[in-house]
Motif scaffolding. Sequence first.
Motif, PDB file in Angstrom:
ATOM      1  N   ILE A  91      -4.746   3.846   4.714  1.00 52.20           N
ATOM      2  CA  ILE A  91      -3.779   4.181   5.754  1.00 52.20           C
ATOM      3  C   ILE A  91      -3.164   2.892   6.285  1.00 52.20           C
ATOM      4  N   GLU A  92      -1.863   2.815   6.187  1.00 49.36           N
ATOM      5  CA  GLU A  92      -1.105   1.679   6.717  1.00 49.36           C
ATOM      6  C   GLU A  92      -0.306   2.176   7.915  1.00 49.36           C
ATOM      7  N   VAL A  93      -0.539   1.600   9.078  1.00 44.87           N
ATOM      8  CA  VAL A  93       0.060   2.076  10.320  1.00 44.87           C
ATOM      9  C   VAL A  93       1.238   1.198  10.717  1.00 44.87           C
ATOM     10  N   LYS A  94       2.350   1.845  11.064  1.00 47.35           N
ATOM     11  CA  LYS A  94       3.493   1.142  11.614  1.00 47.35           C
ATOM     12  C   LYS A  94       3.935   1.857  12.887  1.00 47.35           C
ATOM     13  N   ASN A  95       4.099   1.114  13.948  1.00 44.71           N
ATOM     14  CA  ASN A  95       4.520   1.669  15.228  1.00 44.71           C
ATOM     15  C   ASN A  95       5.952   1.192  15.489  1.00 44.71           C
ATOM     16  N   ILE A  96       6.922   1.941  14.982  1.00 43.57           N
ATOM     17  CA  ILE A  96       8.317   1.512  15.028  1.00 43.57           C
ATOM     18  C   ILE A  96       9.157   2.604  15.692  1.00 43.57           C
ATOM     19  N   LEU A  97       9.856   2.243  16.739  1.00 49.95           N
ATOM     20  CA  LEU A  97      10.736   3.186  17.432  1.00 49.95           C
ATOM     21  C   LEU A  97      12.102   3.240  16.758  1.00 49.95           C
ATOM     22  N   GLY A  98      12.696   4.409  16.756  1.00 52.10           N
ATOM     23  CA  GLY A  98      14.053   4.524  16.247  1.00 52.10           C
ATOM     24  C   GLY A  98      14.161   5.508  15.097  1.00 52.10           C
ATOM     25  N   ASN A 107      14.729  -1.013  -1.775  1.00 51.68           N
ATOM     26  CA  ASN A 107      13.358  -1.210  -1.297  1.00 51.68           C
ATOM     27  C   ASN A 107      13.319  -1.744   0.127  1.00 51.68           C
ATOM     28  N   LEU A 108      14.012  -1.060   1.021  1.00 49.46           N
ATOM     29  CA  LEU A 108      14.067  -1.457   2.412  1.00 49.46           C
ATOM     30  C   LEU A 108      13.731  -0.281   3.319  1.00 49.46           C
ATOM     31  N   LEU A 109      13.174  -0.604   4.474  1.00 49.92           N
ATOM     32  CA  LEU A 109      13.055   0.346   5.570  1.00 49.92           C
ATOM     33  C   LEU A 109      14.085  -0.092   6.610  1.00 49.92           C
ATOM     34  N   ARG A 113      18.328   1.680  16.069  1.00 53.49           N
ATOM     35  CA  ARG A 113      17.947   1.903  17.456  1.00 53.49           C
ATOM     36  C   ARG A 113      19.018   1.293  18.361  1.00 53.49           C
ATOM     37  N   ASP A 114      19.456   2.054  19.324  1.00 55.87           N
ATOM     38  CA  ASP A 114      20.509   1.596  20.236  1.00 55.87           C
ATOM     39  C   ASP A 114      21.733   1.114  19.456  1.00 55.87           C
ATOM     40  N   GLU A 115      22.065   1.859  18.406  1.00 56.25           N
ATOM     41  CA  GLU A 115      23.235   1.593  17.565  1.00 56.25           C
ATOM     42  C   GLU A 115      23.150   0.259  16.823  1.00 56.25           C
ATOM     43  N   LYS A 116      21.948  -0.271  16.701  1.00 54.09           N
ATOM     44  CA  LYS A 116      21.748  -1.505  15.940  1.00 54.09           C
ATOM     45  C   LYS A 116      20.818  -1.231  14.765  1.00 54.09           C
ATOM     46  N   GLU A 117      21.153  -1.801  13.606  1.00 52.83           N
ATOM     47  CA  GLU A 117      20.338  -1.639  12.412  1.00 52.83           C
ATOM     48  C   GLU A 117      19.517  -2.902  12.150  1.00 52.83           C
ATOM     49  N   GLU A 118      18.275  -2.687  11.709  1.00 47.59           N
ATOM     50  CA  GLU A 118      17.381  -3.805  11.376  1.00 47.59           C
ATOM     51  C   GLU A 118      16.608  -3.442  10.119  1.00 47.59           C
TER      52      GLU A 118
END
Length: 317
Positions: A91-98, A107-109, A113-118
């Motif tokens: 199990i790999e945990v990521k706590n990411i809002l948006g 190969n990207l995630l 969030r708030d109209e900004k891409e990362e």
Amino acid sequence: MIIKNRLIPIRIRQNEALIRRIPAAHSQRSTIEGDLAKRKAGYRGEQSLDYYLSHLPAKEFTILHDLRLFNGSTYFQIDTLILSPYFALIIEVKNILGTLLFDETFNLLIRTRDEKEEGFPNPLIQAKRQKTQLKTWLIQNLACRYTNRISNWHKQPLYYLKTSADSTHVPFRVIHIQHLIEKIKFFKQSYPIEVITSRQIKKISRALVINHVPGFLNILDHYNISSKEIISGVQCPSCLIFPMRRIHGDWLCPQCGCKNKKAHLPAIQDYLLLISPAISNKQARAFLHTASEDTASRLLSVMPSSGTKKGRIYFLQ
């Protein structure tokens, strides 16, 4: 049953120590504070996992947190590994809002969030790599046939999930933390035949714990900070100024008058987190601002150590 507990990551402790020990106006302070906030958010995500795992039958599932193993050429890390007689789960945990888009073409995630891409590295690739490395490690170290039943998935606790058109397997491998127990039940139904005994699981778990190697980053090099910039001395736990003075077995704050017998312990930990993972009596005297070799020996006596007399060194707990 939890065999290896989750601890506060050393990297978080290092960043916290840095914030305590660099001047308020230091040029890297905002960067360090930003990194610390992100890592604490990730750690909170990992901690939230523990509540759900507590609902698993202890006799049936063995849980190991924060594994770091050497595969012969490099190290690999696993947030949480669950072993059972039927299968193993990474199990790999990521706590990411948006809003999260798994773009497997590049190969990207991609997080919006708030109209900004990362953009982030694709965690599914990371999980797949962990699976391959763990299987290889088990074969090399235990000649284990259990490796055919290792499954893995990636969890995003707070998100709205989107996938590219050809990503049909992503919803199967990416789940919300609230669906964790149902997913584990699904795996048990999918793999109902026991392929390993409880005794073998204990052997594997023991080997994993013994071979775990804690990571230690040279944090000063990472942020391009000189050791001369680190504030030495014992910090007052009350008003937070440096340094306290050693008087008649107590640490005394010259500003607020606070007395504390154990105020040196956080200072020693800060040295071990920032300067070096080992400290000698001489180095402790310089960092704590105490001249007595005997006093330093008494203050260090609670720390893990090796060597004898003047060659003794003390390590991070």
